[in-house]
Scaffold this active site. Sequence first.
Site, PDB file in Angstrom:
ATOM      1  N   CYS A 215       0.603  -0.172   3.181  1.00  0.00           N
ATOM      2  CA  CYS A 215       0.509   1.220   2.743  1.00  0.00           C
ATOM      3  C   CYS A 215       1.024   1.397   1.328  1.00  0.00           C
ATOM      4  O   CYS A 215       0.437   2.108   0.531  1.00  0.00           O
ATOM      5  CB  CYS A 215       1.334   2.098   3.683  1.00  0.00           C
ATOM      6  SG  CYS A 215       0.710   2.179   5.346  1.00  0.00           S
TER       7      CYS A 215
ATOM      8  N   SER B 120      -2.987   4.464  12.295  1.00  0.00           N
ATOM      9  CA  SER B 120      -3.547   3.318  11.585  1.00  0.00           C
ATOM     10  C   SER B 120      -2.726   3.020  10.346  1.00  0.00           C
ATOM     11  O   SER B 120      -2.084   3.898   9.780  1.00  0.00           O
ATOM     12  CB  SER B 120      -4.986   3.614  11.161  1.00  0.00           C
ATOM     13  OG  SER B 120      -5.008   4.509  10.051  1.00  0.00           O
ATOM     14  N   ASP B 121      -2.763   1.747   9.917  1.00  0.00           N
ATOM     15  CA  ASP B 121      -2.285   1.476   8.571  1.00  0.00           C
ATOM     16  C   ASP B 121      -3.279   2.138   7.614  1.00  0.00           C
ATOM     17  O   ASP B 121      -4.392   2.480   7.986  1.00  0.00           O
ATOM     18  CB  ASP B 121      -2.190  -0.035   8.330  1.00  0.00           C
ATOM     19  CG  ASP B 121      -1.156  -0.402   7.284  1.00  0.00           C
ATOM     20  OD1 ASP B 121      -0.832   0.467   6.455  1.00  0.00           O
ATOM     21  OD2 ASP B 121      -0.691  -1.551   7.286  1.00  0.00           O
ATOM     22  N   CYS B 122      -2.886   2.307   6.373  1.00  0.00           N
ATOM     23  CA  CYS B 122      -3.645   3.130   5.438  1.00  0.00           C
ATOM     24  C   CYS B 122      -4.626   2.295   4.627  1.00  0.00           C
ATOM     25  O   CYS B 122      -4.187   1.528   3.804  1.00  0.00           O
ATOM     26  CB  CYS B 122      -2.698   3.839   4.476  1.00  0.00           C
ATOM     27  SG  CYS B 122      -1.270   4.623   5.244  1.00  0.00           S
TER      28      CYS B 122
END
Length: 799
Positions: A1, A322-324
């Site tokens: 992120c 979610s991860d970004c």
Amino acid sequence: CQQLNKLHTHTQKHETKNTMGYYSRQTKRNRALSSVSTLLLGFLLCISKPSYAQNPPVFACDLTGNPSLAGFGFCNTGLKAEARVTDLVGRLTLEEKIGFSVSRATGVSRLGIPEYNWWSEALHGVSDVGGGSSFSGQVPGATSFPQVILTAASFNVSLFQAIGKVVSTEARAMYNTGSAGLTFWSPNVNIFRDPRWGRGQETPGEDPTLASKYAVAYVKGLQDTDGGDPDRLKVAACCKHYTAYDVDNWKDVHRFTFNAVVNQQDMDDTFQPPFKSCVVDGNVASVMCSYNQVNGKPTCADPDLLSGVIRGQWKLNGYIVSDCDSVEVMYVNQHYTKTPEEAVAKSMLAGLDLNCYHFTGQHAMEAVKAGLINEADIDKAISNNFATLMRLGFFDGDPKKQPYGGLGPNDVCTAENQELAREAARQGIVLLKNSAGSLPLSSSAIKTLAVIGPNANVTETMIGDYSGKPCKYTTPLQGLAETVPSTYQPGCSNVACAEADLESATALAASADAVVLVMGIDISIEWEDVDRVDLNLPGKQQDLVTQVAKAAKGPVVLVIMSGGGFDVTFAKNDEKITSIMWVGYPGEAGGLAIADVIFGRYNPSGRLPMTWYPQSYVEKVPMSNMNMRPDESTGYPGRSYRFYAGETVYAFGDGISYTQFSHRLIKAPRPVSLRLDKSHPCRSSECQSLDAMGPHCENAVEGGSDFEVHLIVRNAGDREGSHTVFLFTTPPAVHRSPIKHLLEFDKVRLGKNEEAVVRFKVDVCKDLSVVDEAGKRRIALGEHLLHVGSLKHLLSIRV
């Protein structure tokens, strides 16, 4: 992120780059002479300083400002959270619902719900990464603790939780001033599988037991309310990155496109335990799925991993994020779906509730229109998000009238919090080499100290990545100079050290009574999206260390500042280098902690939470090979102390104290008999192992399924010190079991010649079982070797 977050700066503009400096007690006396004028100037600045208006915190259901909201069920604190969430979701249009499926939730003004940024970070202190939290005005900074890998080296569970509690208090205080959110995407509990991984610094290390205990303690520190109500949260933590994520950018392998091929045995034995502990034991409010694929499926689109395991088996009480921007990545980078709408649908149907960034918000409506998902799927996702905000009190009206409503700027960067940052660094620092009579240095005998190296006078380097703005910095040079007169020479212009100023550095070393070399790396070499390619000190650093040691007339202390380990065999074998110390990234008070250890004000007690391999190891082991266990047919050596039996520079658990500790076993069983049903097949045929569940696990030993191991630990030295007691087991060689495995650990503090009893409770079926090739836990029958230091005890499990 952090790599994607444009708000975060990675420059080192605040680092002190002067090439030569002199610090002494004389300097401090000069400062004292000007203290009166400084105080007067400070007073004038204070009374002329512009006042900063305090921003209100972001919250819903402001009944004071809008009494009409009282008629909404979701604002009724007398109702159960489930009923409130149902009422809220029922009032939203489809477009409004989609607005709550992304990290920057748009809000609904007609219902008194403001915009909310879900993305805040608190890896080792409140951070401004993500934009959900920021520093300015009333709160210019927050306490910056050591990077996680160094805190983990303390092996002190109570410290892990204490840090989390301080961070959550400062987070709530910042929230009350309108400068922070309530949802923090921390901690990172991935296994530090490969020493080259740039994000290993963020993790608790290579061992599943340590990572699990750290995860639970830190999550509890962040989340637990003073009243202890599990349905309320102080702040919401998030365990990431699920799962088998530990490659960022190595050679031609990138996290966005990497497919981690993981066998079921390694998945359940190594990669999953910290996440399971987070959810089951820590009651964490969130889990973040990772960028990578696991066995051909993106983790954020795998229903078995999300709905099946996290929410099904582990019963997550919270949301999955979610991860970004993992959802976009599976379409754009991985080409896992043919359209953006399919990516949104697959992730949401798999169990994803919240998308960091905007991709789901842009394409969910078209996914509904195409029949890929329906409105009920969106309802289910956002209900988990709203339920988390309910537990945080976000829908309970004015936070000032709620618990923690009295916290404010005065509760951030307190003297106590900053002292805890110093204490955490002291407890984590690992002394790896110490020739007889070298450390601690005597502050009275040392008249001149040479402080040399590219990390000797750094500030931002000390806090590593995912950091905020510290309350203040004390560099290693400043910390050492507070004790003895110190001269400084960087030797290299930066950690890459393309050129070393050997002439200046060796001349300085030759003129001093002792030398402290502060070497290592920074986030330009190991960081998110930056993996290392080797384990050598960068550039000319090794030459600088060797030549300075050769020229020095007194003790030479090599201090290594880094997240991962190095092949420092050259220094280990160099008699002129009398001491080696690893300090991780020690946080805002790192310089003070380093000086405390070097001058003996603190007796070092840190232990390595990861293996330090020789360079030859990484030359034959690709980062992309996820296997933990060795493969004799290919020469693959395996990973971590649990499976790698080859040469090490320093081993997991290594660390030296200024005193000596001994162990004596006073209680442990030798035979453990499992009482099987008459119909059990292992009663009539010979078995190597049996299921780690069933009636035999309830009656393995008298009174239940567990037993206790008692040891007397004695400080045999002449000074007080802390000691980590490790209880390892070597199981029978079945199911490709580990060489040894950490069962438990405990940290005790003892005065000179003092002793204490340390007790470990061992659950036969949980702790003495191994994971078989199918991922099932099995009790290994036969001889188990329990060991603490050099103490060994054979324990036989039989039927």
